[in-house]
Design an enzyme around this catalytic site. Sequence first.
Site, PDB file in Angstrom:
ATOM      1  N   GLY A   5      35.359  45.021  36.915  1.00  0.00           N
ATOM      2  CA  GLY A   5      34.247  44.270  36.359  1.00  0.00           C
ATOM      3  C   GLY A   5      32.960  44.354  37.141  1.00  0.00           C
ATOM      4  N   GLU A   6      33.036  44.277  38.486  1.00  0.00           N
ATOM      5  CA  GLU A   6      31.798  44.223  39.281  1.00  0.00           C
ATOM      6  C   GLU A   6      31.040  45.537  39.246  1.00  0.00           C
ATOM      7  OE1 GLU A   6      33.025  45.222  43.825  1.00  0.00           O
ATOM      8  OE2 GLU A   6      33.629  43.246  43.085  1.00  0.00           O
TER       9      GLU A   6
ATOM     10  N   GLY B 265      42.001  37.550  42.798  1.00  0.00           N
ATOM     11  CA  GLY B 265      43.215  37.028  43.402  1.00  0.00           C
ATOM     12  C   GLY B 265      44.249  36.596  42.381  1.00  0.00           C
TER      13      GLY B 265
ATOM     14  N   GLU C  73      47.511  46.604  36.125  1.00  0.00           N
ATOM     15  CA  GLU C  73      47.335  47.014  34.724  1.00  0.00           C
ATOM     16  C   GLU C  73      47.580  48.522  34.578  1.00  0.00           C
ATOM     17  OE1 GLU C  73      44.059  43.815  32.929  1.00  0.00           O
ATOM     18  OE2 GLU C  73      43.442  45.852  33.461  1.00  0.00           O
TER      19      GLU C  73
END
Length: 1073
Positions: free
Chosen positions: A33-34, A64, A98
Amino acid sequence: MALVTSKGGLSSTSSSSFTNQLKNFDVFLNFRGEDTRLGFIGHLYNALCQRGINTFIDDNLQRGEEISAGLLKIIESSKISIIVFSENYASSTWCLDELVKIVECKKNDQLVRPIFYNIDPSEVSKQKGKFGEALSKHEEKIKDNKKLHSWREALHEAANISGWHYKQDCTEFEFIQEIVEEISNSKLNRTPLFVAKYPVGINSRVEAIILQLDIGSNDVHMLGMYGLGGVGKTTIAKAVYNNIFSYFERSFFLENVREKSGTFDGIIQLQEILLCEALGNRQLKVCSESKRTIAIENILRNKRILLIIDDVDKSDQIEILIGGCDWFASGSRIIITTRDKHLLHTFRICHSTYMVNELGDHEALELFSMHAFQKNKLEEDYLELTNQVICYAKGIPLALSIIGANLHGRSEMEWKSALDKYERIPDKDIQKVLQVSYQGLDDTEQNIFLDLACFFKGHFKDYVVDILNSCNLYPVIGIQKLIDKCLINVDQFNKIWMHDLLQQMGREIVRQESPQKPELRSRLWYYEDAFEVLMENKGSDNIRGMLIVLPEPTKLQLDANCFEKMKNLKFLMVGNVDICRGLEYLPNELRVLDWLGFPLSSLPSNFRPQNLVALNLPQSRIILDKVCKRIQCRSLTHMNFRNCQYIRKLPDLLSATPNVKNLDLRDCRKLVKIHDSIGYLDKLESWDLQGCFELHILPSCIVMKSLKTLNLLGCERVRRFPDIPQGMENLKYLNLAHTAITELPPSIGNLAGLEMLGMGSPFYWCQLPISIYELQLLLYGNVQFPKSVGIGRQAPLNSESLRKLILQFGRKLGLPQDMKCSGVKIDLHSHHKFSHQIDFSSRVSISKLRVLLTESFPTVSAYLVSDLAEIHGLSVPGKKIPKWFNHQSTESTISFWVGPKFPIVALCVAFHLVPLKDSYADNDSYGFVHDDIISWVCDLRIFINGHKGPLLERPFIRFLKCDHIFFLGMPHSQLQRKFGDLMQGDRNHVGISCKISHWTSEFGKFAPTIARMGVHVACICSPQNSVIIQDNSQNVDDSEDTMLTPLLPPCSTSIGSHTNIGCLNGLRCWRPW
């Protein structure tokens, strides 16, 4: 966290509730995401959503957190996973977990595609740079070596999957559009279609269609599926789609084309559906029809596609949607389903067609049981009722499914009530589907269909055409259109049939004309409705036809003028009804008067029909002199006075009914004389006088250019056959068997087209004129006339004659003369004693055997137009199987091995007559019978690899007094059509069985048994497989025991003792009418 989907909504939920909240997604996005959330991923997500691709993005996760079971299930259920590798991807344990799950799903056929966003794929694969640093940090914090290893393995495997690498050599927008285009064209286009709740009987049909499509070929192939409504065309097409769509770049299923085309903008919508599916843009709108057409053409030209267009009823629907085959790229496959077979021919680019037939009985039972009992076996308490349903539905899946669902969970009483109702009033949902085809007919075609449904199912097509022609309904083209639309079919005997549910659909349309008042309907076929109208004299001009056939003979007290109110009555068909009073009126508009057991000697004096086509009064008291004086009708073409015992002479019909085509006087036992003018009826095609025992005066000559069949079988007093002064090339069948004719006129040579001639009697023999040799014809019994020899009471065949006969028989079938089998052991000196068991359970009366014969072969004309006329067979006295047959058995079965294709086969069966006083006869001494006449029917059946095939043939063998050998051969095309689908692999085991299914003994002294069987076939038998011990030499044994027993006892005659067998050019299997 916030859950975002392509539907644009947000739901405040936790990962733990995913399983309960979410359905399957098209695409799962795995990303850091970042690195990408606010830029690349956001743009990619929006672009996928705009294409209508249901995409899962798990956003705003707290660092986390551990991956949840719910999220793992979402990954499993997604069709595609996209992994976006970016600079800081490996620093997220969530991303790595994932990734491990995604790689696991890839092994279960999930499509996985990586994106390398501003990073080199080698860094991911070799875990260098930022990826190496991140993994080193994880090793310091996490002591789970197994997890760390799984991450490294997953990164290495994912990095080696073909994907996209963004190198900033184009704009992000262009890069994203490329990704979305490929995703749109990938497995998203591979969604299987729902086929059926219970897909019974589908697999075999799907396999047959896929075989025809020849998927491996690079040609464009179009297949048309056709069949009646409710038979399962759409269901099977969906199953075919699911089986083969993965072989194509794009696949489309356009459903309900007929229904959608019926709206104002229906075709536009179908074009837009095709474009949207092809381009993956469900919001696409193209205003111009021509632009839509060009766009579709461009799409079809550039991709190998599968396209199924379902339920088409007009050719323009296909043309607007897909143009022609030249629009398609190589390897494309197009399937069209329709109820109209002719539409496929009109379009002219269908390379093959497939007719969807009804389910077989076992399949129908299984499908019905699944709906009615929720299991594939029926409940014993409902056995009889279930059989009623199977019989009623006749294999139509729609009817079986609807009725099964309606009866599920109901009591026996409710079942009985429902089935009684179905017999009279069809289910509205079934009616609605079946009626679609009827609604697509024009007015004349609808009238033809209703007439067939109410009155003429099971009648000969030519007969029906003549009748409907007189009603100005143009039946030649009309009946063909009904055939094309799968509403009716014409069988091998040229009879018209329709499915029982279609017949009921037609009758229900008529009933709905006036549900409560039958006198206001156009047609009456149910005897209770007809009774009501006649008994209460309620007739009206609405009534076009009336069928009154009762299950048992009934006497009715009818008014003498009960038909007076039915001025427009065209069809009157009556059976088992005896009116106790006279009949004073019949409508002059009648086209058909068909009255079994007509109780009067003449027709009403005021009856003056001008358009009468059929006058059928069998088993009646009619006297033809009276009828012909009152009726002068040039339109009359069909006359049936079968079994009328008040007819003593046949009057002049040339002036009364000059255009008669069919004249049936069979079993008119009192008929003595036929007027000389009958011989000049030049329109007469079929004339049946069989069983007219008292007949002895025929016309002096016959000049009948149209005559095709003439039957005098059993006219025992006829001694002279008429002269034939002119050529009659249309006469194919002439039966003079069991007459007193001992000599044919020399003019018999004028019957240039004669193919079958039945002759002979136990009491007379017939001398043949020299002119007979100008003809190519056969005696019944299937031995052709010899040259320079008459056929007398003595006709034994020596071994040389039989050898010539067999070899010519083989040549006719295309079989080589010499054919050996390594599996047959030679034993030239074996003398087996055979045990022949009589099957008493199959014994029937002579009348029963006659009924069986009539049912199987209704008329000579029907036989001549059927493919049965191409079956080759012959029968000669004797019992020893010629050695030309390279497989022989002393049982009633025989077997052999063949290759992948069903071969040409010649079959021989030896029948032996044994005394009824012995149930077993252990010797061969009863070769000749002096004082009994035996007839029988035998069933010849083929088994292939243990599976029972359809009946091979059912020979009828009649009036024999000694042992006989029966030879049978069929065209290879017929054998392939019947048995080709049962062949499997390179080796196939074929068995042939013969069973005497019915037999009769005229004097109750002897019975037929099967003595031996033989087969001449090109086989691949292995010696170790052989269990047959027989003679395998190729020539007929000339020893004395090969001599065949004579057909009749020897008598003094000037004719030689041996019959010289001539050529067999006209060889066919005899049917003894």
